[in-house]
Design a protein around this motif. Structure first.
Motif, PDB file in Angstrom:
ATOM      1  N   PHE A  55       0.854  -1.196   0.000  1.00  0.00           N
ATOM      2  CA  PHE A  55       0.000   0.000   0.000  1.00  0.00           C
ATOM      3  C   PHE A  55       0.888   1.244   0.000  1.00  0.00           C
ATOM      4  O   PHE A  55       2.026   1.192   0.464  1.00  0.00           O
ATOM      5  CB  PHE A  55      -0.873   0.057   1.266  1.00  0.00           C
ATOM      6  CG  PHE A  55      -1.914  -1.017   1.364  1.00  0.00           C
ATOM      7  CD1 PHE A  55      -2.192  -1.868   0.308  1.00  0.00           C
ATOM      8  CD2 PHE A  55      -2.647  -1.168   2.535  1.00  0.00           C
ATOM      9  CE1 PHE A  55      -3.165  -2.857   0.414  1.00  0.00           C
ATOM     10  CE2 PHE A  55      -3.623  -2.149   2.657  1.00  0.00           C
ATOM     11  CZ  PHE A  55      -3.878  -2.993   1.602  1.00  0.00           C
TER      12      PHE A  55
ATOM     13  N   GLU B 281      -7.058  -4.735   4.876  1.00  0.00           N
ATOM     14  CA  GLU B 281      -6.323  -3.537   5.274  1.00  0.00           C
ATOM     15  C   GLU B 281      -5.815  -3.646   6.703  1.00  0.00           C
ATOM     16  O   GLU B 281      -4.783  -3.074   7.053  1.00  0.00           O
ATOM     17  CB  GLU B 281      -7.258  -2.327   5.123  1.00  0.00           C
ATOM     18  CG  GLU B 281      -6.595  -0.968   5.185  1.00  0.00           C
ATOM     19  CD  GLU B 281      -6.529  -0.392   6.579  1.00  0.00           C
ATOM     20  OE1 GLU B 281      -5.805   0.586   6.777  1.00  0.00           O
ATOM     21  OE2 GLU B 281      -7.201  -0.941   7.488  1.00  0.00           O
TER      22      GLU B 281
ATOM     23  N   PRO C 293      -3.044   6.112  -4.431  1.00  0.00           N
ATOM     24  CA  PRO C 293      -3.177   4.701  -4.058  1.00  0.00           C
ATOM     25  C   PRO C 293      -2.319   3.801  -4.957  1.00  0.00           C
ATOM     26  O   PRO C 293      -2.093   4.125  -6.124  1.00  0.00           O
ATOM     27  CB  PRO C 293      -4.663   4.412  -4.272  1.00  0.00           C
ATOM     28  CG  PRO C 293      -5.328   5.750  -4.281  1.00  0.00           C
ATOM     29  CD  PRO C 293      -4.326   6.708  -4.820  1.00  0.00           C
TER      30      PRO C 293
ATOM     31  N   GLU D 207      -3.938  -1.353  -3.724  1.00  0.00           N
ATOM     32  CA  GLU D 207      -5.108  -0.684  -3.133  1.00  0.00           C
ATOM     33  C   GLU D 207      -6.263  -0.608  -4.131  1.00  0.00           C
ATOM     34  O   GLU D 207      -7.414  -0.848  -3.775  1.00  0.00           O
ATOM     35  CB  GLU D 207      -4.698   0.715  -2.653  1.00  0.00           C
ATOM     36  CG  GLU D 207      -3.790   0.669  -1.435  1.00  0.00           C
ATOM     37  CD  GLU D 207      -3.268   2.049  -1.072  1.00  0.00           C
ATOM     38  OE1 GLU D 207      -3.986   2.792  -0.410  1.00  0.00           O
ATOM     39  OE2 GLU D 207      -2.134   2.368  -1.468  1.00  0.00           O
TER      40      GLU D 207
END
Ligand code: SF4
Ligand code: SF4
Lengths: 375, 252
Positions: A42, A108, A341, A345
């Motif tokens: 990420f 996440e 992102p 992501e």
């Protein structure tokens, strides 16, 4: 029990295939990247944005679930029978969109499995996140129970109605708590405010209505092949209510922007950056354009896609924007943090959309989502 | 019970970062993820800008917003006033990083700040994020002490593995006292100009309490209501440091 005639289901099959393909691709890429690099796949960071696009996905889909429950409740709780033909579809979709949101969030979190015992065993009663988790979990159970009831033809028994009412209340509390998770953050003025829960519920209703309209359009080949009751709803009350809701929301977004630009409070300088970005104006064009389409009751599927796109940008600007003015980080962190992102992501965004649409299409094929009570 | 707190004298601080380095060694920190940091910022415009610096550990707030938001109670406050993280309970939701007004928390599963990636060079055993070539003997996940595991958040723990062993009732942990030196937080012990003081804020006779009252100690971002247990004092002269008024580092 009236099971209405559907079209050939071409669109449903196409969505099903696309959803399946999206699921395979997104899971494949996301898992490969996460297993090889962990969350360094990420673009989030301790000196930057802590909650990135995966949290945007979660907020978007969790609130859509709340919105769909609201749409379903028009018939099932508030007794407006004209809305029955889309009620079952909305209940089902509220479940799959919530699963879609949870999927993005789970990938996440640092320890998603630890969450399953750590939150119930240690519940921090003053944490909005704790209550949000509890309410969404309770809703998931109530929503499944309600769906099973109506799937078996029990629309109107008092138990069925009570489950429906309880599901509605928990969804509102959950969406409100999600709003509070941001709105209580006085140290981040971009988010802070006691009306954020209301803002979340209002915008939730918009995305819920958008998904309801879109999948209803997709379920039938054209307006002509829609059963009479669905057509009546889609030509009158639904777009009218949707337009009213959207109109109010556009005003609220406008005022939020102006207040953000007007105020000198430290942290609100991010609004200058938000408004300077083309995405803000794309959002405005999508939402205002959709508003006029809905008013004219034209191109409903397109209008709902525009609303979904517009609110995805809105959620992004909200969740990410609140973190762009850095906290005390010193002069090597820029005035405003730059965040884009990563591919991984974006794959979680694709994953969430794929789960939502695949889940809907499967329901449409297997679960008679067009069923409605006869009386 | 003591209420441990810190006083940092901005007039004495030279911005040398010895505290940050000592902290990095003591707590096995990766580059760029120091629990204790000295922030640099510029004040004034050309032709007379001045470089200022500001040492900043976790404030161990009296009302820690990080603790209030933590859904699993992984972040908690000890009886002696220290805010700690139980790494065995942390789910890595990062809400605490959102809620801390001072930006002092770290999630370690991120893109490395420098290449080569130290975590790849010194690969961690089991769940640990890395395997530092020099490491402290203590690994106490319940108090967030030691090498940070993957998937959890970490922050300054006031060197809990040291201060918690100090004799009860000690008003100040002063590094110049040979009997106490082993209980002093690494940053305080190492500070060459002696800009840092560590002691019991609840004891009116402790040196930290006296400094705060004599030199009118101030707290960073007091309007947030977090009530830091880290106080700053300064002589107030033009050359001395000051507590920055805003969180942003906008070059004035
Ligand atoms: S400074 Fe931040 S991390 Fe430290 S106790 Fe206060 S709120 Fe928590
Ligand atoms: S990341 Fe860990 S310590 Fe921080 S709020 Fe979440 S569970 Fe608590």
């Amino acid at each position: 029990m009236a099971t209405q005639t559907q079209g050939s289901g071409g669109a449903v099959s196409a969505v099903l295939m696309a959803g399946l393909a999206g699921l395979v691709v997104s899971l494949g890429i996301a898992f490969f990247n996460l297993l090889s690099g962990g969350h360094s796949a990420f673009n989030t960071g301790s000196d930057g944005v802590s909650w990135g696009l995966p949290v945007v996905n979660y907020v978007f889909f969790a609130l859509t679930s709340t919105g769909l429950t609201l749409v379903a409740s028009v018939a099932m709780t508030f007794g407006n029978k004209a809305w029955y033909p889309i009620a079952k579809r909305c209940v089902w979709l509220s479940l799959v969109t919530l699963v879609a949101g949870f999927a993005s969030l789970a990938l996440e979190l640092g320890h998603p499995f630890r969450m399953l015992w750590a939150i119930p065993l240690n519940a921090q009663l003053v944490s909005p996140l704790n209550w949000m988790g509890i309410f969404y979990a309770v809703f998931l159970v109530l929503g499944i129970l309600k769906f099973l009831r109506i799937h078996n033809g029990d629309w109107n028994s008092s138990t069925s109605k009570q489950i429906g009412l309880a599901a509605l209340v928990t969804e509102l509390l959950a969406g409100g708590m999600l709003g509070m998770a941001f709105g209580a953050m006085a140290m981040r003025p971009m988010w802070y405010g006691n009306l954020v829960p209301l803002y979340f519920i209002l915008t939730a209703a918009c995305t819920g209505a958008a998904f309801a309209v879109l999948v209803t359009c997709l379920s039938y080949d054209s307006e002509e092949t829609m059963p009479a009751q669905v057509r009546t709803l889609m030509r009158g009350p639904l777009p009218t209510a949707f337009a009213g809701l959207l109109g109010i929301t556009i005003l609220v977004i406008g005022y939020r922007t102006v207040i953000g630009l007007w105020s000198n409070a430290d942290g609100l300088q991010v609004w200058d950056a938000i408004v300077a970005s083309p995405w803000y104006w794309i959002e405005a064009a999508l939402l205002i354009g959709a508003f006029f389409l809905l008013l004219q009751r034209k191109a409903l599927a397109l209008a709902s896609v525009m609303v979904i796109g517009g609110f995805f940008i809105d959620r992004y600007d909200f969740v990410i924007g609140g973190q762009l003015a850095p906290l005390f980080k010193g002069s090597w962190v820029p005035d405003l943090i730059a965040y884009t992102p990563s591919t991984t992501e974006w794959m979680l965004t694709l994953l969430a959309f794929s789960i939502a649409f695949l889940g809907w299409a499967l329901g449409e094929k297997l679960l008679k989502l067009d069923a409605a009570p006869q009386d | 019970m003591a209420k441990w707190g810190m006083v940092i004298d901005l007039e004495k601080c030279t911005g040398c970062q010895a505290c940050s380095t000592a902290c990095q060694m003591e707590n096995n920190r990766l580059p760029g993820e120091n629990y204790q940091d000295v922030l640099y910022y510029t004040e004034g415009r050309q032709p007379t800008p001045t470089l200022k610096w500001f040492p900043r550990p976790c404030m161990h707030c009296e009302e820690p917003s990080c603790m209030h938001v933590c859904p699993t109670k992984a972040t908690y406050k000890t009886e002696d006033g220290v805010v700690l993280i139980d790494w065995d309970k942390c789910i890595g939701c990062k809400y605490c990083m959102i809620a801390c007004p001072y930006g002092v928390r770290f999630y370690t599963d991120e893109k490395p700040l420098i290449e080569p990636n130290i975590k790849q060079v010194f690969k961690g055993d089991g769940d640990l994020s890395w395997n530092p070539p020099y490491k402290g003997p203590q690994q106490d996940p319940k108090h967030g002490v030691g090498i940070q595991p993957n998937g959890v958040v970490s922050k300054c723990n006031f060197c809990y593995h040291k201060i918690s062993k100090a004799p009860k009732g000690t008003p100040d942990l002063d590094e110049s006292n040979p009997e106490l030196v082993e209980y002093v937080p690494a940053c305080v012990r190492t500070c060459a100009p002696k800009a840092r003081y560590f002691g019991d804020l609840d004891n009116p006779n402790s040196q930290v309490s006296r400094l705060i009252s004599d030199k009118q100690g101030t707290r960073l971002l007091d309007h947030t209501g977090n009530k830091p247990q880290v106080y700053y004092v300064s002589g107030g002269g033009a050359a001395s440091g000051a507590v920055p008024g805003t969180r942003s580092n906008k070059k004035a």
